[in-house]
Design an enzyme around this catalytic site. Structure first.
Site, short mmCIF file in Angstrom:
data_model
loop_
_atom_site.label_atom_id
_atom_site.label_comp_id
_atom_site.label_asym_id
_atom_site.label_seq_id
_atom_site.Cartn_x
_atom_site.Cartn_y
_atom_site.Cartn_z
N GLY A 510 0.80 -1.22 0.00
CA GLY A 510 0.00 0.00 0.00
C GLY A 510 0.83 1.26 0.00
O GLY A 510 0.57 2.19 -0.78
N ALA A 511 1.82 1.33 0.86
CA ALA A 511 2.63 2.55 0.98
C ALA A 511 3.37 2.82 -0.32
O ALA A 511 3.31 3.93 -0.87
CB ALA A 511 3.61 2.42 2.14
N ILE A 614 12.84 4.61 3.12
CA ILE A 614 11.93 4.79 4.25
C ILE A 614 11.26 6.15 4.08
O ILE A 614 11.93 7.18 4.03
CB ILE A 614 12.69 4.69 5.59
CG1 ILE A 614 13.37 3.32 5.72
CG2 ILE A 614 11.76 4.97 6.76
CD1 ILE A 614 12.45 2.12 5.62
N LYS A 618 9.60 7.53 11.57
CA LYS A 618 8.85 7.26 12.79
C LYS A 618 7.76 6.21 12.57
O LYS A 618 7.67 5.22 13.31
CB LYS A 618 8.21 8.57 13.28
CG LYS A 618 7.61 8.51 14.65
CD LYS A 618 7.04 9.87 15.08
CE LYS A 618 8.13 10.81 15.57
NZ LYS A 618 7.57 12.06 16.13
N THR A 619 6.96 6.39 11.53
CA THR A 619 5.87 5.43 11.31
C THR A 619 6.42 4.08 10.83
O THR A 619 5.85 3.04 11.13
CB THR A 619 4.83 5.97 10.31
OG1 THR A 619 5.49 6.29 9.08
CG2 THR A 619 4.15 7.21 10.85
N GLN A 623 5.73 0.44 12.55
CA GLN A 623 5.29 -0.77 11.86
C GLN A 623 6.15 -1.96 12.26
O GLN A 623 5.66 -3.07 12.44
CB GLN A 623 5.38 -0.56 10.34
CG GLN A 623 4.25 0.26 9.78
CD GLN A 623 2.96 -0.53 9.70
OE1 GLN A 623 2.81 -1.40 8.84
NE2 GLN A 623 2.04 -0.28 10.60
N GLY A 687 7.87 -2.90 0.95
CA GLY A 687 6.95 -3.23 2.03
C GLY A 687 7.68 -3.40 3.36
O GLY A 687 8.73 -4.01 3.43
N GLY A 689 5.44 -3.30 6.54
CA GLY A 689 4.45 -3.62 7.57
C GLY A 689 4.45 -5.07 7.99
O GLY A 689 4.06 -5.40 9.11
N GLU A 690 4.85 -5.94 7.11
CA GLU A 690 4.81 -7.37 7.43
C GLU A 690 6.19 -7.98 7.64
O GLU A 690 6.32 -9.03 8.26
CB GLU A 690 4.09 -8.12 6.30
CG GLU A 690 2.65 -7.66 6.15
CD GLU A 690 1.97 -8.26 4.91
OE1 GLU A 690 0.84 -8.71 5.03
OE2 GLU A 690 2.58 -8.25 3.83
#
Ligand code: FES
Ligand code: FES
Lengths: 734, 168
Positions: A510-511, A614, A618-619, A623, A687, A689-690
Site C-alpha cells: 500500500g505505501a 523509508i 517514525k511510522t 510498523q 513493504g 508492515g509485514e
C-alpha cells in the site's frame, strides 16, 4: 491530466533524493495524530446518524448442515425489535483479499460453527442484543470434518515443484535436518471490531465501514447487495487496525446495508469480539516438514518444504507458507509441496504476512537446528547460504540486503558477546537467538489526484486507507517533497470510494504503490509549473512554496492562475518477472526461561530491516514494533483452539486468546537500513508492515533453546512444552 | 429510566434502558464516540474513562450507577490545538498507529500517573510500603490492562515516561 507509469524497467533516477524540501524520510508526526489522541477521529461505528437503528448478528451453532427455520415471531414481538433478517445475500464468510466480487453467500447452508446467519434490528443496542440472544434456530445437522489431520487434502499441481534430487542430497549431506513444525491458527484481533453504519436513500447506499482495500470492497459490497457499484458510496477514513482481517468485505457491512434498505432507516452493525474471532478470517494452522541438506561447511545443497494447511471447501485461498522458501537460501536440490485440507472451520485467509509469517518462522527454526548440527554460528550459517540469484527462478535479485541486515543487527545487539546460553540469573535461564526475515515485495495498481491551490496549499486524494500504517503521513510527505511545500500546507484525504482508486492496505504494497501514484501526479504538476516558469522540469526547484529556476525565485501562487490538478497512476509491469524483489531483515533476541515454571519472557529484542526508501522514519519504525510484537505473540501465547467435536473456537475472546500486553514487550530496538531498489517503483519504497513478523517468532524459539536446551517445534512455546525438558538443567547455577 | 450524567463537567440528561452500559450511553445516546468499544467484556481497556479520578472500563458498568459521579472521557482531556501533555506526548512518540486503543490508553495513563503519585504499589513494585519508582517496568505493568494490537507499547511507555518525568 493523468500520468500513467508501468514498472517494466528499473528507475534509477531517485528523483525524491533530488528534491529540496527535505521532508521525505523524516520522522514527521502523523498529521492525523491530534484527532486520534483526542478521540475525534471518526471510525466506522463512530459516524452515528439521527434515527439510527442497531443490529446484532446471530451465529450458527453447528459445524455443518442446513438451516431449516428461524423462529422470528417471538423475537419480533420483543420491545423495540424492528426486524429479523437473513437470506441468500447474507455472507457466509468474508471476501478474500482483492477478490472484488461477492464471497459465498446465503444463510441457508452452514459450513462452520459461528457462521453469521441472521441479523436482529432494534431501536437500541440492548434490545437488539436481547433479540439476537433469544433467536431460536432449527437445523438439519450434517456430518462435519473439523480436524485437518482427518480431512481429505487436495494437492494442487501448480503448488508443487521439484528440482534436482533432494533425497540424494539428504543422503549425501554432511549435516541435515528433517523435522516437522506446527503452528496453530491465529486471529488478527484488530482492536476495532468490524463494524458498519449503512444508509439507503433514493436508490443509493452510503456505508461507513472498516475496510483495508476500498476499491475492491466497493465491488464486493455492491455485488453482495446485487446493485451497481455506482450506487454504493463506501467510506473508511479511519480504520482501527486490520492485519488482514479487513481485506475483504465482511458480514456486518452487507447485513447493515440490507437492513437499511429494508427498514428505510440508518442501521449500525458491529461484530462482538467473539464474532470477530468466529466470523472473520483466521490464519490457517500449518504442519510444515523441512528437509535441509548441507555440506561440511554448512552450505545448503538441498531444501525441502512441504506444508499442510486448511480451509473451507471451495475457498481459493490457502496459506502460502512456502512463499519465501524458493529464494531465501541457496541449494540446488529443492522440493516444494503444498496440500490443503478441507475442513468445517472458520474461513482461512490473510493474517499479517500470510505465508512468510509462519513459513519463514518454521524455516528459521530449522536453520537454527542446522547451525547446531553443523557447529556453525547461526549468523554465519545464514551468511554462507545467501544465494547469488533466485535459486528457483534463476533471475537476479533486484537488491539483496540480508547480509547487511545480519551484520548490522549482530553488531547492534552485541551478538558476539552475548551471555552464554543457560546463564542463570535468579530464577531465570538466559539465552539468545536470531533469525533472518524476508517478505516478497509487491506493487499494485494505484491512483491518486493531487491539486495545487492558489493559496499555496495542496490536496492529495485517493481511496487508499490508513489502517495505522501511516498513509496520511507518507502521502503528505511525498506531495510536500515533490511540490516544495511545508507539510502543514498539504492535506491528504483517504478512504472514500468517490476518490481515485488506490492500492488499498494489504500485502505491504500500500505505501509504495500509493506513494508512487502521488509521486507521478506531482511529477506531472511539476512539468506544468516548469513550463510556466519557462524551464525544464529537471531544472526546477520547488521549496517552501516557491519556484526557483535559473536563479529566479517566485512564489508558486504567481504561477497558478487557477487550481492545478493532476492524477498519477502506477501499474505493475515486467519488473515483477525480470527480477526477484524482496525486503530483508534480521532479528536478535534475549529471553529468560523460568527454571521454576518454564515460562519464557522476552528480555530484549532487536530488528534490523531493509525495505527500500523509508518514507517516514517514525511510522516505519512503529510498523516494525508492531510486527515484532506479533512475533512475540506467535512464539509464546497466540493460539486459536478449535473444539475437536464441532470445530468451534473455544477461546474466542481477548481474555483467552492472548495477544501480547504492554508488560510482555520490552523496549524493542529497530534499525532501518538505507536502500534504493530501482526495480520496485519510482519512490523506491518497499513493504515494511509485514517484514518484521516474518521469522520474529523463530528468533524467540531459538533463544529458548539456547537458554534451556528445549527445542519447541509446536508453537506457541507455552510453559507446558518447556517445563518437562527443564529439570536437569534448571538446578545448575550459572 | 431518567438519569443525569456529569460528563466532562457537563450535565447530560438521558432516558435509558437500565441495561445500558456507561460505554453505550456515551456512544449511542450522547454521540460521544471518542470512547471506544474493543471487546465489551472488560478485556481490552479501549473503553477506559475516568470516574471520580479513577480509571474504569466503561463497558463493565451500567450508566445508571453513575448519577452524581464526575466522568471524564478522552474528549474532556484535550482537543486538537489544546492537547493535554499526555496527548501531545503520544503524538510525538507515535504512541499509537491505528489509534483505536488510544483514547483508552490516554485515559488510563492519566489516572495511572495519579495512582503512582499517591504511592499505590503494583505487581512489580519491590517495596509495597515505599514509593514506587517510575521505571519502564512499572509503567508497562500498570498499563497492561490496555491492549494495543498495533503494539505501540514501547512508544506508549516512552510517552508516559516523558510526561511523568516532566512533572516529577
Ligand atoms: S471495551 Fe471495555 S474493556 Fe474492552
Ligand atoms: S494503536 Fe492500534 S490498537 Fe493501539
Amino acid at each position: 491530466m493523468t500520468a500513467h507509469h508501468k514498472m517494466d524497467e528499473p528507475d534509477r533516477r531517485n528523483r525524491l533524493d533530488a528534491m529540496a524540501q527535505g521532508i521525505v524520510g523524516v520522522g514527521m508526526d502523523r498529521p492525523d495524530g491530534p484527532e486520534k489522541v483526542s478521540g475525534r477521529a471518526v471510525y466506522a461505528h463512530d459516524g452515528q446518524v439521527k434515527d439510527m437503528l442497531h443490529g446484532v448478528m446471530v451465529r450458527a451453532t453447528i459445524a455443518k448442515g442446513t438451516l431449516l427455520g428461524i423462529d422470528e415471531e417471538p423475537v419480533k414481538a420483543l420491545p423495540g425489535v424492528r426486524a429479523v433478517l437473513h437470506g441468500p445475500r447474507f455472507l457466509r464468510n468474508p471476501a478474500q483479499g482483492a477478490a472484488g466480487e461477492a464471497p459465498v453467500q446465503g444463510s441457508a447452508e452452514i459450513a462452520y460453527f459461528g457462521q453469521p446467519v441472521a441479523l436482529v434490528v432494534a431501536d437500541t443496542f440492548e434490545q437488539a442484543r436481547h433479540g439476537a440472544q433469544s433467536l431460536a434456530l432449527r437445523y438439519d445437522e450434517a456430518e462435519a470434518t473439523v480436524a485437518p489431520g482427518e480431512a481429505e487434502a487436495e494437492t494442487p499441481e501448480d503448488k508443487q515443484s521439484a528440482t534436482g534430487d533432494l533425497d540424494a542430497a539428504m543422503r549425501d549431506a554432511a549435516f541435515s535436518v528433517d523435522r516437522t513444525y506446527t503452528t496453530p491458527p491465529h486471529n488478527s484481533a484488530p482492536m476495532e471490531p468490524h463494524a458498519a453504519i449503512a444508509e439507503y436513500r433514493d436508490g443509493k447506499f452510503t456505508v461507513r465501514a472498516s475496510c483495508q482495500m476500498v476499491k475492491y470492497n466497493l465491488d464486493e459490497l455492491a455485488d453482495s447487495l446485487g446493485v451497481d457499484a455506482a450506487d454504493v458510496h463506501l467510506l473508511s477514513p479511519f480504520v482501527g487496525g486490520g492485519f488482514g482481517s479487513k481485506l475483504g468485505i465482511s458480514a456486518e457491512a452487507v447485513a447493515a446495508a440490507l437492513a437499511a434498505r429494508e427498514l428505510d432507516r440508518p442501521v449500525a452493525v458491529a461484530l462482538s469480539r467473539p464474532q470477530v474471532f468466529e466470523a472473520t478470517m483466521r490464519r490457517s494452522e500449518t504442519r510444515q516438514r523441512f528437509r535441509l541438506a548441507a555440506d561440511a561447511d554448512g552450505r545448503l545443497t538441498g531444501v525441502g518444504h512441504e506444508v499442510l494447511v486448511s480451509n473451507l471447501p471451495g475457498e481459493t485461498f490457502s496459506e502460502p507458507a512456502t512463499q519465501a522458501t524458493p529464494f531465501l537460501y541457496r541449494g540446488e536440490n529443492r522440493v516444494i509441496g503444498h496440500r490443503i485440507a478441507r475442513v468445517n472451520r472458520t474461513c482461512a485467509g490473510s493474517v499479517r504476512a500470510p505465508g512468510e509469517a509462519v513459513g519463514v518462522t518454521a524455516l528459521e527454526i530449522a536453520m537454527d537446528e542446522l547451525a547446531q548440527a553443523a557447529g556453525v554460528d547461526p549468523v554465519e550459517l545464514r551468511r554462507r547460504n545467501i544465494p547469488e540469484e533466485d535459486p528457483s527462478r534463476g533471475v537476479p535479485f533486484s537488491s539483496h540486503m540480508l547480509e547487511a541486515a545480519l551484520d548490522d543487527g549482530a553488531e547492534r545487539f552485541g551478538w558476539s558477546d552475548r551471555p552464554k546460553g543457560g546463564t542463570r540469573n535468579g530464577e531465570w535461564l538466559i539465552g539468545c537467538g536470531m533469525a533472518s526475515s524476508s517478505r516478497v515485495n509487491l506493487l499494485n495498481d494505484s491512483a491518486a489526484r493531487v491539486t495545487m491551490n492558489r493559496d499555496g496549499t495542496a490536496l492529495v486524494e485517493t481511496d487508499m486507507t490508513d489502517i495505522g500504517t501511516g498513509t496520511y503521513a507518507i502521502l503528505t510527505q511525498v506531495a510536500a517533497e515533490m511540490l516544495g511545500l511545508p507539510p502543514d500546507r498539504v492535506e491528504t484525504r483517504l478512504g472514500d470510494s468517490d476518490l481515485p482508486k488506490g492500492a488499498g492496505s494489504g500485502g505491504s504494497q500500500g505505501a509504495s504503490s500509493s506513494a508512487s501514484s502521488v509521486f507521478l501526479a506531482c511529477e506531472r504538476l511539476r512539468c506544468e509549473i516548469a513550463e510556466r516558469a519557462g524551464c525544464a522540469e529537471e531544472a526546477l526547484t520547488l521549496k517552501d512554496g516557491h519556484a526557483i529556476s535559473d536563479n529566479r525565485q517566485q512564489p508558486l501562487a504567481e504561477l497558478l492562475q487557477e487550481p492545478l490538478s493532476a492524477e498519477g497512476v502506477i501499474h505493475p509491469g515486467d519488473a515483477e518477472s525480470r527480477v526477484r524483489q524482496a525486503s530483508f531483515g534480521a532479528f536478535f533476541v534475549e529471553v529468560g526461561v523460568s527454571a521454576v515454571t518454564g515460562e519464557a519472557r522476552v528480555r530484549r529484542m532487536h530488528g534490523s530491516f531493509a525495505a527500500g526508501r523509508i518514507l517516514n522514519a517514525k511510522t516505519a519504525r512503529s510498523q516494525c514494533l508492531g510486527g515484532m510484537t506479533f512475533g512475540i505473540g506467535m512464539a509464546l501465547t497466540e493460539e486459536l483452539m478449535h473444539d475437536p467435536r464441532d470445530g468451534h473456537i473455544v477461546n474466542r475472546d481477548l481474555a483467552e486468546y492472548h495477544v501480547p500486553v504492554n508488560a510482555d514487550v520490552p523496549q524493542l530496538t529497530v534499525n532501518l537500513l538505507e536502500e534504493r531498489d530501482p526495480w520496485t517503483n519510482p519512490v523506491q519504497a518497499k513493504g515494511i508492515g509485514e517484514l518484521a513478523i516474518c521469522g520474529a517468532g523463530a528468533s524467540i524459539v531459538n533463544a529458548i533453546h539456547d537458554a534451556c536446551g528445549v527445542r519447541v517445534r509446536d508453537l506457541p512455546a507455552t510453559l507446558d512444552k518447556i517445563l518437562p525438558g527443564l529439570p536437569e538443567r534448571a538446578g545448575r547455577e550459572g | 429510566m431518567q438519569i443525569t450524567l456529569n460528563i466532562n463537567r457537563e450535565e447530560c440528561p438521558l432516558d435509558l434502558d437500565p441495561r445500558t452500559t456507561l460505554l453505550d450511553a456515551l456512544r449511542n445516546h450522547l454521540g460521544q464516540c471518542g470512547t471506544k468499544k474493543g471487546c465489551d467484556h472488560g478485556q481490552c481497556g479501549a473503553c477506559t474513562v475516568i470516574v471520580n479520578g479513577r480509571r474504569i472500563n466503561s463497558c463493565l458498568t451500567l450508566a445508571c450507577m453513575h448519577e452524581g459521579d464526575e466522568i471524564t472521557t478522552i474528549e474532556g482531556l484535550g482537543a486538537p490545538g489544546a492537547l493535554s501533555a499526555l496527548q501531545g506526548a503520544f503524538v510525538r512518540y507515535d504512541g499509537f498507529q491505528c489509534g483505536y486503543c488510544t483514547s483508552g490508553q490516554i485515559c488510563s495513563a492519566t489516572a495511572m500517573l495519579d495512582e503512582l503519585r499517591e504511592g499505590w504499589p503494583s505487581h512489580v513494585t519491590k517495596d509495597l510500603t515505599g514509593e514506587a519508582a517510575l521505571s519502564d517496568a512499572e509503567i508497562a505493568e500498570r498499563m497492561s490492562g490496555n491492549l494495543c494490537r498495533c503494539s505501540a507499547y514501547p512508544n506508549i511507555v516512552a510517552a508516559i515516561r516523558e510526561v511523568a518525568e516532566g512533572e516529577g
